[in-house]
Design a protein around this motif. Structure first.
Motif, PDB file in Angstrom:
ATOM      1  N   HIS A 180       0.852  -1.319   0.140  1.00  0.00           N
ATOM      2  CA  HIS A 180       0.163   0.195  -0.209  1.00  0.00           C
ATOM      3  C   HIS A 180       0.869   1.452  -0.100  1.00  0.00           C
ATOM      4  N   ILE A 181       1.894   1.322   0.663  1.00  0.00           N
ATOM      5  CA  ILE A 181       2.906   2.354   0.902  1.00  0.00           C
ATOM      6  C   ILE A 181       3.579   2.493  -0.574  1.00  0.00           C
ATOM      7  N   SER A 182       3.987   1.441  -1.311  1.00  0.00           N
ATOM      8  CA  SER A 182       4.533   1.633  -2.780  1.00  0.00           C
ATOM      9  C   SER A 182       3.437   1.989  -3.443  1.00  0.00           C
ATOM     10  N   GLY A 183       2.218   1.638  -3.459  1.00  0.00           N
ATOM     11  CA  GLY A 183       1.169   2.068  -4.228  1.00  0.00           C
ATOM     12  C   GLY A 183       1.174   3.853  -4.266  1.00  0.00           C
ATOM     13  N   CYS A 184       0.920   4.037  -2.830  1.00  0.00           N
ATOM     14  CA  CYS A 184       0.590   5.452  -2.653  1.00  0.00           C
ATOM     15  C   CYS A 184       1.661   6.434  -3.280  1.00  0.00           C
ATOM     16  N   VAL A 185       2.892   5.787  -2.877  1.00  0.00           N
ATOM     17  CA  VAL A 185       4.250   6.740  -3.569  1.00  0.00           C
ATOM     18  C   VAL A 185       4.113   6.542  -5.025  1.00  0.00           C
ATOM     19  N   PHE A 186       3.675   5.573  -5.675  1.00  0.00           N
ATOM     20  CA  PHE A 186       3.471   5.915  -7.013  1.00  0.00           C
ATOM     21  C   PHE A 186       2.339   6.671  -7.316  1.00  0.00           C
ATOM     22  N   SER A 187       1.355   6.829  -6.903  1.00  0.00           N
ATOM     23  CA  SER A 187       0.235   7.571  -7.296  1.00  0.00           C
ATOM     24  C   SER A 187       0.687   9.089  -7.111  1.00  0.00           C
ATOM     25  N   LEU A 188       1.441   9.178  -5.912  1.00  0.00           N
ATOM     26  CA  LEU A 188       1.834  10.712  -5.518  1.00  0.00           C
ATOM     27  C   LEU A 188       2.776  11.141  -6.671  1.00  0.00           C
ATOM     28  N   VAL A 189       3.735  10.365  -7.131  1.00  0.00           N
ATOM     29  CA  VAL A 189       4.742  10.835  -7.994  1.00  0.00           C
ATOM     30  C   VAL A 189       3.949  10.908  -9.490  1.00  0.00           C
ATOM     31  N   PHE A 190       3.211   9.963  -9.596  1.00  0.00           N
ATOM     32  CA  PHE A 190       2.454  10.004 -11.121  1.00  0.00           C
ATOM     33  C   PHE A 190       1.758  11.430 -10.958  1.00  0.00           C
ATOM     34  N   VAL A 191       0.917  11.639  -9.910  1.00  0.00           N
ATOM     35  CA  VAL A 191       0.124  12.976 -10.077  1.00  0.00           C
ATOM     36  C   VAL A 191       1.131  14.236 -10.153  1.00  0.00           C
ATOM     37  N   VAL A 192       2.088  14.237  -9.307  1.00  0.00           N
ATOM     38  CA  VAL A 192       3.191  15.456  -9.285  1.00  0.00           C
ATOM     39  C   VAL A 192       3.985  15.419 -10.807  1.00  0.00           C
ATOM     40  N   SER A 193       4.142  14.551 -11.302  1.00  0.00           N
ATOM     41  CA  SER A 193       4.789  14.380 -12.506  1.00  0.00           C
ATOM     42  C   SER A 193       4.108  14.862 -13.750  1.00  0.00           C
ATOM     43  N   TYR A 194       2.860  14.547 -13.771  1.00  0.00           N
ATOM     44  CA  TYR A 194       1.964  15.054 -14.893  1.00  0.00           C
ATOM     45  C   TYR A 194       1.542  16.487 -14.518  1.00  0.00           C
ATOM     46  N   PHE A 195       1.404  16.990 -13.326  1.00  0.00           N
ATOM     47  CA  PHE A 195       1.351  18.208 -13.185  1.00  0.00           C
ATOM     48  C   PHE A 195       2.386  19.117 -13.381  1.00  0.00           C
ATOM     49  N   THR A 196       3.577  18.759 -13.071  1.00  0.00           N
ATOM     50  CA  THR A 196       4.839  19.325 -13.367  1.00  0.00           C
ATOM     51  C   THR A 196       4.776  19.348 -15.026  1.00  0.00           C
ATOM     52  N   ASN A 197       4.833  18.479 -15.563  1.00  0.00           N
ATOM     53  CA  ASN A 197       4.765  18.521 -17.331  1.00  0.00           C
ATOM     54  C   ASN A 197       3.835  19.488 -17.694  1.00  0.00           C
ATOM     55  N   LYS A 198       2.646  19.405 -17.203  1.00  0.00           N
ATOM     56  CA  LYS A 198       1.461  20.415 -17.826  1.00  0.00           C
ATOM     57  C   LYS A 198       1.873  21.721 -17.348  1.00  0.00           C
ATOM     58  N   PHE A 199       2.608  21.914 -16.319  1.00  0.00           N
ATOM     59  CA  PHE A 199       3.025  23.263 -15.905  1.00  0.00           C
ATOM     60  C   PHE A 199       3.985  23.957 -16.903  1.00  0.00           C
ATOM     61  N   VAL A 200       4.930  23.178 -17.283  1.00  0.00           N
ATOM     62  CA  VAL A 200       6.118  23.605 -18.117  1.00  0.00           C
ATOM     63  C   VAL A 200       5.488  23.926 -19.687  1.00  0.00           C
ATOM     64  N   LEU A 201       4.778  22.991 -19.849  1.00  0.00           N
ATOM     65  CA  LEU A 201       4.047  22.867 -21.401  1.00  0.00           C
ATOM     66  C   LEU A 201       2.927  24.055 -21.678  1.00  0.00           C
ATOM     67  N   SER A 202       2.245  24.208 -20.721  1.00  0.00           N
ATOM     68  CA  SER A 202       1.203  24.986 -20.746  1.00  0.00           C
ATOM     69  C   SER A 202       1.150  26.139 -20.140  1.00  0.00           C
ATOM     70  N   VAL A 203       1.666  26.267 -18.936  1.00  0.00           N
ATOM     71  CA  VAL A 203       1.697  27.578 -18.040  1.00  0.00           C
ATOM     72  C   VAL A 203       2.901  28.325 -18.635  1.00  0.00           C
ATOM     73  N   LEU A 204       4.015  27.797 -18.792  1.00  0.00           N
ATOM     74  CA  LEU A 204       5.339  28.266 -19.172  1.00  0.00           C
ATOM     75  C   LEU A 204       5.343  28.419 -20.589  1.00  0.00           C
ATOM     76  N   LYS A 205       4.347  27.608 -21.439  1.00  0.00           N
ATOM     77  CA  LYS A 205       4.256  27.537 -22.809  1.00  0.00           C
ATOM     78  C   LYS A 205       5.578  27.315 -23.544  1.00  0.00           C
ATOM     79  N   PHE A 206       6.175  26.372 -22.952  1.00  0.00           N
ATOM     80  CA  PHE A 206       7.452  25.586 -23.529  1.00  0.00           C
ATOM     81  C   PHE A 206       6.886  24.820 -24.694  1.00  0.00           C
ATOM     82  N   THR A 207       6.704  25.056 -26.148  1.00  0.00           N
ATOM     83  CA  THR A 207       6.050  24.316 -26.895  1.00  0.00           C
ATOM     84  C   THR A 207       7.005  23.552 -27.868  1.00  0.00           C
ATOM     85  N   TYR A 208       7.948  23.001 -27.481  1.00  0.00           N
ATOM     86  CA  TYR A 208       9.044  22.555 -28.170  1.00  0.00           C
ATOM     87  C   TYR A 208       8.962  20.846 -27.841  1.00  0.00           C
ATOM     88  N   PRO A 209       8.254  19.984 -28.271  1.00  0.00           N
ATOM     89  CA  PRO A 209       8.362  18.789 -27.850  1.00  0.00           C
ATOM     90  C   PRO A 209       9.793  17.846 -27.885  1.00  0.00           C
TER      91      PRO A 209
END
Length: 281
Positions: A6-35
């Motif tokens: 369960h701890i491994s699952g919760c860590v995975f979920s936390l990193v999953f969410v933060v990772s996607y949010f960080t990518n979204k921030f760089v790509l959409s908010v900072l508008k770095f549109t160079y894939p």
């Protein structure tokens, strides 16, 4: 022990969410549109860290193109829409297996596939921020993900571990993306990017690369301790968590029809996860 899983699952979920949010921030908010540059940076850092961890003995490796489409998609679309369209990659996977291996499909699996397909087809019609380019990349992305899932699940070399295969993916993807950076114009355009000297931009890019690598380690750790069915459940929980939290972090435009598409798609995914747990007679 179950509490460790369960701890491994919760860590995975936390990193999953933060990772996607960080990518979204760089790509959409900072508008770095160079894939090619963004994913090239991530794959380079991922490969470098993976080889470093191997040299230090922290991970075991006895041996030593889907990235750009995903980057374009998450930049142009809200996270709930991103996962809704990504779910339709299961349609591609099951279609390939049906044609190539003639595998039988359970009735519940068929219903779940239909729900995800119908949701993906109708979502562009009701998306209040419809972007033609984003949906074109979405089609490329879901076909790549669907085909890769089949290869990974049914044609993966038995003598290679998940980390070894990911290391090969990192290195191959980096070389491919580096070669594509100049022809696509990303390299020259990025040099004039206004936030290139920004501290926030540098932190966001470093965080995205590090989190992507941590997500890989969390994924391998979780998969090694539980069954594939339970791993899929944790993936589903992580995606739902990201979708529920995304309106609190990013400004979103969503209407009732598009919300229904999102809900139906993930009901379909939940049915798919449940049907895979049931024995086939």
């Amino acid at each position: 022990m179950s509490w460790r899983r369960h701890i491994s699952g919760c860590v995975f979920s936390l990193v999953f969410v933060v990772s996607y949010f960080t990518n979204k921030f760089v790509l959409s908010v900072l508008k770095f549109t160079y894939p090619t540059l963004f994913q090239g940076w991530q794959t380079f850092i991922g490969a470098l860290l993976l080889l470093l961890f191997w040299k230090l003995g922290w991970v075991e490796m006895s041996r030593i193109t889907r990235y750009c489409s995903e980057t374009q998609r998450i930049r142009n679309q809200e996270i709930p829409f991103f996962f809704t369209l990504q779910n339709s990659s299961h349609v591609v996977s099951y279609t390939i297996l049906k044609v190539v291996r003639r595998e039988k499909m359970r009735w519940m699996t068929f219903i779940s596939i239909c729900l995800m397909l119908l949701s993906a087809i109708n979502l562009p019609l009701y998306d209040p921020q419809f972007d033609n380019s984003g949906y074109l990349w979405a089609v490329a992305h879901l076909f790549c993900v669907g085909a890769y899932r089949v290869i990974q699940g049914h044609y993966q070399p038995s003598n290679l571990s998940d980390l070894e295969i990911q290391c090969i993916n990192y290195l191959f993807s980096f070389l491919l993306l580096a070669a594509a950076a100049h022809p696509t114009g990303d390299l020259m355009a990025a040099m004039e990017f206004p936030s290139l000297q920004s501290y926030t931009f540098h932190c966001g890019c470093c965080a995205s690369a590090l989190l992507g690598f941590l997500l890989l380690l969390a994924t391998v750790k979780l998969k090694s301790g539980i069954s594939l069915e339970h791993f899929r459940i944790w993936c589903f929980i992580s995606k739902v968590s990201a979708m529920c939290l995304s309106p609190l972090v990013f400004s979103m435009e969503i209407n009732t029809p598009s919300l229904i598409c999102v809900l139906l798609s993930h009901v379909g995914e939940a049915l798919l996860v449940y049907s895979d747990r049931e024995p086939q007679f």
